[in-house]
Design a protein around this motif. Sequence first.
Motif, PDB file in Angstrom:
ATOM      1  N   LEU A  20       0.860  -1.182   0.000  1.00  0.00           N
ATOM      2  CA  LEU A  20       0.000   0.000   0.000  1.00  0.00           C
ATOM      3  C   LEU A  20       0.891   1.224   0.000  1.00  0.00           C
ATOM      4  N   ALA A  21       0.716   2.095  -0.940  1.00  0.00           N
ATOM      5  CA  ALA A  21       1.569   3.282  -1.022  1.00  0.00           C
ATOM      6  C   ALA A  21       1.369   4.143   0.219  1.00  0.00           C
ATOM      7  N   ALA A  22       2.412   4.878   0.585  1.00  0.00           N
ATOM      8  CA  ALA A  22       2.349   5.715   1.782  1.00  0.00           C
ATOM      9  C   ALA A  22       1.282   6.795   1.641  1.00  0.00           C
ATOM     10  N   LYS A  23       1.085   7.254   0.445  1.00  0.00           N
ATOM     11  CA  LYS A  23       0.070   8.278   0.235  1.00  0.00           C
ATOM     12  C   LYS A  23      -1.318   7.686   0.308  1.00  0.00           C
ATOM     13  N   ASN A  24      -2.178   8.301   1.106  1.00  0.00           N
ATOM     14  CA  ASN A  24      -3.560   7.836   1.219  1.00  0.00           C
ATOM     15  C   ASN A  24      -4.263   8.120  -0.110  1.00  0.00           C
ATOM     16  N   ASN A  25      -4.643   7.074  -0.834  1.00  0.00           N
ATOM     17  CA  ASN A  25      -5.135   7.266  -2.197  1.00  0.00           C
ATOM     18  C   ASN A  25      -6.630   7.568  -2.267  1.00  0.00           C
ATOM     19  N   SER A  26      -7.226   7.815  -1.123  1.00  0.00           N
ATOM     20  CA  SER A  26      -8.629   8.217  -1.144  1.00  0.00           C
ATOM     21  C   SER A  26      -8.830   9.354  -0.158  1.00  0.00           C
ATOM     22  N   SER A  27      -9.416  10.424  -0.582  1.00  0.00           N
ATOM     23  CA  SER A  27      -9.599  11.589   0.283  1.00  0.00           C
ATOM     24  C   SER A  27     -10.969  11.606   0.935  1.00  0.00           C
ATOM     25  N   THR A  28     -11.752  10.588   0.682  1.00  0.00           N
ATOM     26  CA  THR A  28     -13.106  10.555   1.209  1.00  0.00           C
ATOM     27  C   THR A  28     -13.201   9.629   2.415  1.00  0.00           C
ATOM     28  N   THR A  29     -13.512  10.182   3.552  1.00  0.00           N
ATOM     29  CA  THR A  29     -13.701   9.383   4.761  1.00  0.00           C
ATOM     30  C   THR A  29     -14.994   8.587   4.637  1.00  0.00           C
ATOM     31  N   PRO A  30     -14.971   7.290   4.917  1.00  0.00           N
ATOM     32  CA  PRO A  30     -16.192   6.480   4.812  1.00  0.00           C
ATOM     33  C   PRO A  30     -17.323   7.030   5.679  1.00  0.00           C
ATOM     34  N   LYS A  31     -18.526   6.950   5.151  1.00  0.00           N
ATOM     35  CA  LYS A  31     -19.704   7.382   5.904  1.00  0.00           C
ATOM     36  C   LYS A  31     -20.301   6.169   6.601  1.00  0.00           C
ATOM     37  N   ASP A 215      12.355 -14.135  18.996  1.00  0.00           N
ATOM     38  CA  ASP A 215      11.668 -15.402  19.242  1.00  0.00           C
ATOM     39  C   ASP A 215      10.753 -15.846  18.100  1.00  0.00           C
ATOM     40  N   PRO A 216      10.052 -14.930  17.386  1.00  0.00           N
ATOM     41  CA  PRO A 216       9.165 -15.375  16.285  1.00  0.00           C
ATOM     42  C   PRO A 216       9.902 -15.945  15.080  1.00  0.00           C
ATOM     43  N   CYS A 217      11.233 -15.844  15.055  1.00  0.00           N
ATOM     44  CA  CYS A 217      12.018 -16.336  13.908  1.00  0.00           C
ATOM     45  C   CYS A 217      11.594 -15.653  12.611  1.00  0.00           C
ATOM     46  N   ALA A 218      11.368 -14.365  12.697  1.00  0.00           N
ATOM     47  CA  ALA A 218      10.933 -13.608  11.531  1.00  0.00           C
ATOM     48  C   ALA A 218      11.513 -12.208  11.571  1.00  0.00           C
ATOM     49  N   SER A 219      11.739 -11.672  10.414  1.00  0.00           N
ATOM     50  CA  SER A 219      12.158 -10.284  10.282  1.00  0.00           C
ATOM     51  C   SER A 219      10.923  -9.466   9.912  1.00  0.00           C
ATOM     52  N   VAL A 220      10.622  -8.484  10.707  1.00  0.00           N
ATOM     53  CA  VAL A 220       9.408  -7.689  10.508  1.00  0.00           C
ATOM     54  C   VAL A 220       9.789  -6.273  10.089  1.00  0.00           C
ATOM     55  N   THR A 221       9.146  -5.778   9.055  1.00  0.00           N
ATOM     56  CA  THR A 221       9.444  -4.436   8.565  1.00  0.00           C
ATOM     57  C   THR A 221       8.174  -3.748   8.092  1.00  0.00           C
ATOM     58  N   GLY A 222       8.167  -2.440   8.175  1.00  0.00           N
ATOM     59  CA  GLY A 222       6.993  -1.678   7.767  1.00  0.00           C
ATOM     60  C   GLY A 222       6.968  -1.314   6.296  1.00  0.00           C
ATOM     61  N   GLU A 223       7.986  -1.700   5.546  1.00  0.00           N
ATOM     62  CA  GLU A 223       7.986  -1.355   4.133  1.00  0.00           C
ATOM     63  C   GLU A 223       8.475  -2.531   3.292  1.00  0.00           C
ATOM     64  N   ARG A 224       8.170  -2.453   2.020  1.00  0.00           N
ATOM     65  CA  ARG A 224       8.573  -3.481   1.074  1.00  0.00           C
ATOM     66  C   ARG A 224       9.059  -2.801  -0.195  1.00  0.00           C
ATOM     67  N   GLU A 225      10.271  -3.128  -0.580  1.00  0.00           N
ATOM     68  CA  GLU A 225      10.901  -2.507  -1.758  1.00  0.00           C
ATOM     69  C   GLU A 225      10.863  -0.985  -1.658  1.00  0.00           C
ATOM     70  N   GLY A 226      11.055  -0.510  -0.416  1.00  0.00           N
ATOM     71  CA  GLY A 226      11.117   0.919  -0.184  1.00  0.00           C
ATOM     72  C   GLY A 226       9.790   1.620  -0.054  1.00  0.00           C
ATOM     73  N   VAL A 227       8.685   0.864  -0.181  1.00  0.00           N
ATOM     74  CA  VAL A 227       7.350   1.467  -0.103  1.00  0.00           C
ATOM     75  C   VAL A 227       6.699   1.101   1.230  1.00  0.00           C
ATOM     76  N   PRO A 228       6.355   2.072   2.079  1.00  0.00           N
ATOM     77  CA  PRO A 228       5.707   1.782   3.364  1.00  0.00           C
ATOM     78  C   PRO A 228       4.357   1.113   3.154  1.00  0.00           C
ATOM     79  N   ILE A 229       3.976   0.298   4.118  1.00  0.00           N
ATOM     80  CA  ILE A 229       2.688  -0.390   4.023  1.00  0.00           C
ATOM     81  C   ILE A 229       1.531   0.587   4.166  1.00  0.00           C
ATOM     82  N   GLY A 230       1.788   1.753   4.720  1.00  0.00           N
ATOM     83  CA  GLY A 230       0.750   2.759   4.865  1.00  0.00           C
ATOM     84  C   GLY A 230       1.331   4.066   5.369  1.00  0.00           C
TER      85      GLY A 230
END
Length: 358
Positions: A20-31, A215-230
């Motif tokens: 998910l690109a860092a930029k919020n791609n929708s400017s409309t808040t759900p009703k 302990d989880p035996c995993a590497s956790v990151t907030g981005e992928r290929e330089g693109v933040p998840i949000g």
Amino acid sequence: MRGKYLCLLVLIVLASNEVLAAKNNSSTTPKLRRSDFPEDFIFGSATSAYQIEGAAHQDGRGPSIWDTYSEKYPEKIKDGSNGSVAADSYHLTRLQEDVALLHQIGFNAYRFSISWSRILPRGNLKGGINQAGIDYYNNLINELLSKGKKIRHPVCRYYKVTLSCLTVFFVINLVFYTCSKMLKGSSDFIGINYYSSAYAKDVPCPTEYVTLFSDPCASVTGEREGVPIGPKAGSDWLLIYPKGIRDLILYAKYKFKDPVIYITENGRDEIDTGKRFLKDGDRIDFYARHLEMVKDAISIGANMKGFFAWSLLDNFEWAAGYTARFGIVYVDFKDGCKRYPKKSADWFKKFLNPKKSN
């Protein structure tokens, strides 16, 4: 007072396969409408004892781990602060004000914690029970009951209770191991705290010096290929990804054989600027998008029963001190901890009580 529910709190880090690109791609808040959710669906807010109570050295309270840590090592806290005053919710007038705010906004539930060092100042029964601590929590419960809130205590259903259920809490740790077989498989619901999602990949499991993160035996990151998840909220770790709450709810549904599920915490922060900040449109958008995903999970068949916003009040936010504000009510820590409802509090009020708001 007898409790009915045992809360099994599950904290899960969700690994997503989507970008998910860092930029919020929708400017409309759900009703959203209150009628979009089941009639018996609970909407509440949550707080934590050390983060709001204050009065850390009053009425016989003993030191907690966080008292010792934050007061002895202030350099470990971003602003050098501690929770000795916090939001000052310990004092009766503040307690009553907080419950009144909860009621005025329209929440029909309140999730709070108990400060063990306020109840057992020396950490065990031999040191005696602090009556002032008992009185504080009884006052809180009575104030909630006066506003029509129902009280549900975890674990207490397994014991005969002749006084307040609080008296049972003191001995739970002492009897836990003998009762573990009786408690196994007996949970009434799963509680999920959800703030953000992350990507994960396998890494070799540690053979020594195992930590919470290795302990989880995993590497956790907030981005992928330089693109933040949000997009980032106030804190660097909180990347906004509403779909994650839906995915996590559905994961719990299928993994744990369709249990009753509550979202016990969900919220976002903004960084304190030193000025009173009440127009929190980003927080409104955050809640609307996450509740939209909760609604979607319900439509798929998730056995959802409630949602608790974190938090009712701005508070002491652990290592961030008072620099991060999660509350839907602003607390002026420099002016007697006065409370000021933010726009998000008004949004919840209109959402939960549409007829009264018109």
